[in-house]
Write a protein that holds these residues in place. Structure first.
Motif, mmCIF file in Angstrom:
data_model
loop_
_atom_site.group_PDB
_atom_site.id
_atom_site.type_symbol
_atom_site.label_atom_id
_atom_site.label_comp_id
_atom_site.label_asym_id
_atom_site.label_seq_id
_atom_site.Cartn_x
_atom_site.Cartn_y
_atom_site.Cartn_z
ATOM 1 N N ASP A 252 0.775 -1.250 0.016
ATOM 2 C CA ASP A 252 -0.011 0.073 -0.034
ATOM 3 C C ASP A 252 0.788 1.184 0.031
ATOM 4 O O ASP A 252 1.949 1.407 0.640
ATOM 5 N N LEU A 253 0.412 2.465 -0.619
ATOM 6 C CA LEU A 253 1.120 3.656 -0.585
ATOM 7 C C LEU A 253 -0.208 4.659 -0.427
ATOM 8 O O LEU A 253 -1.218 4.626 -1.097
ATOM 9 N N GLU A 254 0.051 5.498 0.588
ATOM 10 C CA GLU A 254 -0.846 6.699 0.929
ATOM 11 C C GLU A 254 -0.432 7.871 1.140
ATOM 12 O O GLU A 254 0.967 7.815 1.884
ATOM 13 N N HIS A 255 -0.589 8.746 0.235
ATOM 14 C CA HIS A 255 0.072 10.192 0.279
ATOM 15 C C HIS A 255 -0.880 11.109 -0.069
ATOM 16 O O HIS A 255 -1.966 11.075 -0.443
ATOM 17 N N GLY A 258 3.179 13.710 -2.679
ATOM 18 C CA GLY A 258 4.674 13.004 -2.820
ATOM 19 C C GLY A 258 4.725 12.284 -1.685
ATOM 20 O O GLY A 258 4.008 12.401 -0.613
ATOM 21 N N TYR A 259 5.678 11.324 -1.744
ATOM 22 C CA TYR A 259 5.946 10.194 -0.753
ATOM 23 C C TYR A 259 7.149 9.955 -0.302
ATOM 24 O O TYR A 259 8.185 10.358 -0.866
ATOM 25 N N ASP A 285 15.985 5.454 1.785
ATOM 26 C CA ASP A 285 14.804 6.360 1.576
ATOM 27 C C ASP A 285 14.911 7.502 0.854
ATOM 28 O O ASP A 285 15.914 8.236 1.039
ATOM 29 N N THR A 286 14.520 7.630 -0.423
ATOM 30 C CA THR A 286 14.441 8.880 -1.207
ATOM 31 C C THR A 286 13.005 9.360 -1.806
ATOM 32 O O THR A 286 12.285 8.414 -2.287
ATOM 33 N N PRO A 287 12.705 10.363 -1.321
ATOM 34 C CA PRO A 287 11.322 10.910 -1.342
ATOM 35 C C PRO A 287 11.003 10.977 -2.897
ATOM 36 O O PRO A 287 11.994 10.968 -3.875
ATOM 37 N N SER A 288 9.802 10.821 -3.543
ATOM 38 C CA SER A 288 9.505 10.994 -4.755
ATOM 39 C C SER A 288 9.463 12.395 -5.042
ATOM 40 O O SER A 288 9.322 13.242 -4.007
ATOM 41 N N GLY A 289 9.833 12.860 -6.468
ATOM 42 C CA GLY A 289 9.753 14.317 -6.573
ATOM 43 C C GLY A 289 10.764 14.479 -7.958
ATOM 44 O O GLY A 289 11.548 13.667 -8.050
ATOM 45 N N HIS A 290 10.807 15.707 -8.053
ATOM 46 C CA HIS A 290 11.514 16.390 -9.301
ATOM 47 C C HIS A 290 13.086 16.070 -9.145
ATOM 48 O O HIS A 290 13.707 15.824 -9.971
ATOM 49 N N THR A 291 13.621 16.184 -7.912
ATOM 50 C CA THR A 291 15.230 15.996 -7.909
ATOM 51 C C THR A 291 15.364 14.452 -7.995
ATOM 52 O O THR A 291 16.391 14.316 -8.605
ATOM 53 N N ALA A 292 14.531 13.387 -7.744
ATOM 54 C CA ALA A 292 14.923 12.281 -7.838
ATOM 55 C C ALA A 292 14.856 11.877 -9.267
ATOM 56 O O ALA A 292 15.715 11.078 -9.881
#
Length: 364
Positions: A252-255, A258-259, A285-292
């Motif tokens: 499961d993923l809930e956010h 961004g997560y 742990d790397t957050p989702s986002g434009h940097t990634a």
């Protein structure tokens, strides 16, 4: 190697792109910005310490960027991306990349002619949780995928649609199916692979738009997995949900927008050993986002590989958007590969027209 980046369109999302470049300062550098609003461009330039150019042509000639981040309304993406490719720059295009499959096919043809990649911004693919899940699926650690859901329950009030390009087929391309929920179901596609057919419904429930504000779809995948996809802009308690039911576990993923790894949960099926050690593995742990995503793009460019997300990946996602509208507006199941040149939903996501009356602004 340091790659140079420029930003076209300096509204809210452009700041996420600028921050991504700054976050990767040892590998990337901002060299220019453009906006049709001179005041907004000047503010952006001052904030990020970047020169402002009067238009894209002068930016391309003067700054000669390696990458151009297109953060303008969707209706302008195709022309801007074509101009970048012709100048030898890689377009990094915000979602949705273009307004239709016909436009996307034109973009892919230009990509092939230029010998340069086109990158679509689907940043949720690049958080460590998604990377880890795809690895576990590829290794077979979770068993066969059986069932999934991708749910985007967001809220946008009437004032949100006062911006002239929002909620218009000819300028935005579609509603939450096209421009909001696309992040969640693109991530789902990156995990489950090629879809084969979709049956959908859509409605304009409450908002002053010519597009839908709600859609729901049933999707079948080549693996045999089934999925539901719900996209809404009328949901006061906002959330974004993904769920995957495999033979050996539920993931499961809930956010919201961004997560991080903390937003994921793994539940082993009865009789299956605890899967926590597998989930605790790499990557860290790397957050989702434009940097990634930008980091992954730079990695690919540095090695001569094709950057993720490829145009083939993005087209499959855009094709699911078109098929959702086609099914919703015709009342029939639509197969993957069915919407080709000459099909009404190839040229426009609305096909021959939405099955609800025009709003006053449409007629005016």
């Amino acid at each position: 190697m340091t790659r140079t980046s420029a930003v076209v369109g300096t509204g809210a999302i452009a700041h996420a792109h600028a921050q991504a470049v700054v976050d990767l300062a040892d590998r990337a550098r901002l060299v220019g910005a453009v906006d049709v609003d001179p005041g907004r461009a000047a503010s952006f330039g001052a904030k990020w310490d970047v020169p402002v150019y009067p238009d894209l042509a002068e930016l391309l000639a003067g700054a000669r960027p390696d990458l151009v981040h297109l953060c303008t309304p969707p209706g302008s993406h195709l022309a801007l991306a074509l101009e970048c490719l012709a100048a030898g720059a890689v377009p990094v295009v915000e979602k949705p990349p273009v307004l239709s499959l016909a436009e996307f096919d034109r973009l892919r043809a230009a990509e092939a002619e230029a010998g340069l990649p086109v990158v679509t911004v689907f940043q949720h693919r690049f958080g460590s949780g998604a990377v880890r899940l795809r690895r576990l699926v590829a290794e077979g650690a979770l068993g066969r995928p059986l069932l999934a859901s991708a749910t985007t329950l967001w809220f946008r009030d009437d004032d949100y649609f006062a911006v002239p390009w929002r909620g218009r087929w000819e300028l935005e391309g579609g509603g939450p199916t096209m421009g909001h929920g696309i992040h969640q179901f693109d991530l789902m596609l990156s995990v489950l692979g090629r879809w084969t057919e979709v049956t959908a419904i859509a409605a304009r429930q409450a908002r002053p738009t010519d597009t839908e504000d709600v859609s729901a779809a049933l999707v079948r995948f080549g693996s045999g997995a089934l999925a539901t996809v719900v996209n809404s802009l009328v949901s006061p308690r906002q959330t974004s949900l993904l769920r995957f039911d495999f033979e050996r576990a539920t993931v499961d993923l809930e956010h919201l927008y961004g997560y991080s790894d903390a937003n994921w949960a793994v539940t082993a099926a009865p009789g299956v050993d605890d899967l926590a050690p597998l989930w605790a593995g790499e990557p860290v742990d790397t957050p989702s986002g434009h940097t990634a995503q930008l980091a992954a793009v730079l990695d690919a460019l540095d090695t001569g590989a094709t950057p993720p997300v490829t145009s083939a990946d993005a087209r499959l996602t855009m094709e699911l958007v078109a098929a959702t509208y086609a099914s919703a507006f015709t009342g029939r199941t639509v197969a993957q590969g069915e919407i080709t040149e000459g099909h009404p939903f190839h040229d426009r996501m609305v096909g021959s027209g939405a099955p609800w009356p025009a709003t006053p602004r449409d007629e005016g």
